[in-house]
Design an enzyme around this catalytic site. Structure first.
Site, PDB file in Angstrom:
ATOM      1  N   ALA A  66     -24.501   9.399  36.961  1.00  0.00           N
ATOM      2  CA  ALA A  66     -23.146   9.022  37.358  1.00  0.00           C
ATOM      3  C   ALA A  66     -22.929   9.450  38.807  1.00  0.00           C
ATOM      4  O   ALA A  66     -23.653  10.290  39.340  1.00  0.00           O
ATOM      5  CB  ALA A  66     -22.122   9.678  36.445  1.00  0.00           C
ATOM      6  N   GLY A 111     -26.262   9.670  33.348  1.00  0.00           N
ATOM      7  CA  GLY A 111     -25.720   8.376  32.969  1.00  0.00           C
ATOM      8  C   GLY A 111     -26.750   7.271  32.997  1.00  0.00           C
ATOM      9  O   GLY A 111     -26.615   6.263  32.285  1.00  0.00           O
ATOM     10  N   GLU A 114     -28.481   7.498  29.708  1.00  0.00           N
ATOM     11  CA  GLU A 114     -27.526   7.008  28.717  1.00  0.00           C
ATOM     12  C   GLU A 114     -27.466   5.479  28.739  1.00  0.00           C
ATOM     13  O   GLU A 114     -27.376   4.830  27.690  1.00  0.00           O
ATOM     14  CB  GLU A 114     -26.152   7.617  28.982  1.00  0.00           C
ATOM     15  CG  GLU A 114     -26.113   9.117  28.663  1.00  0.00           C
ATOM     16  CD  GLU A 114     -24.832   9.795  29.099  1.00  0.00           C
ATOM     17  OE1 GLU A 114     -24.175  10.410  28.243  1.00  0.00           O
ATOM     18  OE2 GLU A 114     -24.487   9.718  30.293  1.00  0.00           O
ATOM     19  N   GLU A 134     -27.062  17.189  32.863  1.00  0.00           N
ATOM     20  CA  GLU A 134     -25.650  17.531  33.060  1.00  0.00           C
ATOM     21  C   GLU A 134     -25.369  19.027  32.949  1.00  0.00           C
ATOM     22  O   GLU A 134     -24.468  19.551  33.622  1.00  0.00           O
ATOM     23  CB  GLU A 134     -24.784  16.759  32.058  1.00  0.00           C
ATOM     24  CG  GLU A 134     -24.606  15.273  32.370  1.00  0.00           C
ATOM     25  CD  GLU A 134     -25.700  14.420  31.786  1.00  0.00           C
ATOM     26  OE1 GLU A 134     -25.551  13.187  31.781  1.00  0.00           O
ATOM     27  OE2 GLU A 134     -26.739  14.968  31.323  1.00  0.00           O
TER      28      GLU A 134
END
Length: 260
Positions: A66, A111, A114, A134
């Protein structure tokens, strides 16, 4: 088609969608996630598209995570909403009625992993690195990473990758069941497109039923999953494509599926 955030191109019945922020290692910000949501809505609605390949632009990254610069400015309430935006995108891709293949050409972190995990299948370059780091930011995965990694690779692997935060190489990812195939980086696009093209020749209604049955079965008791499978079998059996497939088999020819 080209825009500032995504590159899309059609190769027969396969649509390739590339996240196009190579200067940011294709990091996911809100605008990119909204663009991806639209791209998958478009692919789902287009009868000429029978499979999708998702990748990242440039030589370094699939999606490296992200966009931390955007995230750092969020309040706690805004962060939760950002998480929900990401989860809605991942769920949209996961529930696509057409097969989606992640072509993991480099870093797939946070992300990015993911995003890869919500695709139905994953083919990785032998140079790829995958992980959920993370925890090193004082955070946890927020786009569904804890849940999908648990389902794909099991509790031990999910705890190892999320608590430790260290990425794994492609060979380790394959051993964990995190990716389906690993191929030499120079052959990644050709191998992925060949695989996706083969998927695109399948009967679309049967493909959709398979995706639904596996998705439902993965989230319910086996007896409920078996009942759902039987119901889907009966529905698909009534289609013209099923008749064509069985007739082609008996006549020893290739079927011509027409999505009917």
């Amino acid at each position: 088609m080209t825009d500032s955030l995504l590159l899309t191109s059609d190769h027969g019945a396969v649509r390739m969608v590339s996240v196009n922020r190579p200067e940011k290692l294709n990091a996911l910000n809100r605008a990119t996630m909204e663009a991806l949501h639209g791209a998958f809505d478009s692919a789902a609605a287009d009868p000429g598209v029978r499979a999708v390949v998702l990748t990242g632009s440039g030589a370094k990254a699939f999606v490296a995570g992200a966009d931390i610069a955007e995230m750092a400015a969020l309040s706690a309430v805004e962060a939760r909403e950002f998480s929900l935006v990401g989860q809605r995108l991942m769920r949209r891709i996961e529930r696509m009625p057409k097969p989606v293949v992640a072509m993991v050409n480099g870093f797939a972190l946070g992300g990015g992993l993911e995003l890869a995990m919500c695709c139905h299948l994953r083919i990785a370059a032998d140079t790829a690195k995958l992980g959920l780091p993370e925890v090193t930011l004082g955070l946890l995965p927020g786009f569904g990473g804890t849940q999908r990694l648990l389902r794909l690779s099991g509790r031990a692997a999910a705890l190892e990758l999320t608590l430790g935060g260290a990425p794994v190489d492609a060979a380790r990812a394959l051993a964990l069941g995190l990716v389906n195939r690993v191929v030499p980086a120079a052959e990644l696009e050709a191998e992925t497109m060949q695989f996706a093209t083969r998927l695109a020749t399948g009967a679309p209604l049967a493909m959709r039923a398979i995706l639904d049955a596996i998705h439902v079965g993965g989230e319910c008791a086996i007896d409920d999953g078996l009942e759902y499978e039987s119901a889907q079998f009966g529905l698909v059996f009534s289609t013209g494509d099923a008749r064509e497939g069985m007739t082609a088999f008996l006549e020893r020819r290739k079927p011509a599926f027409e999505n009917r």
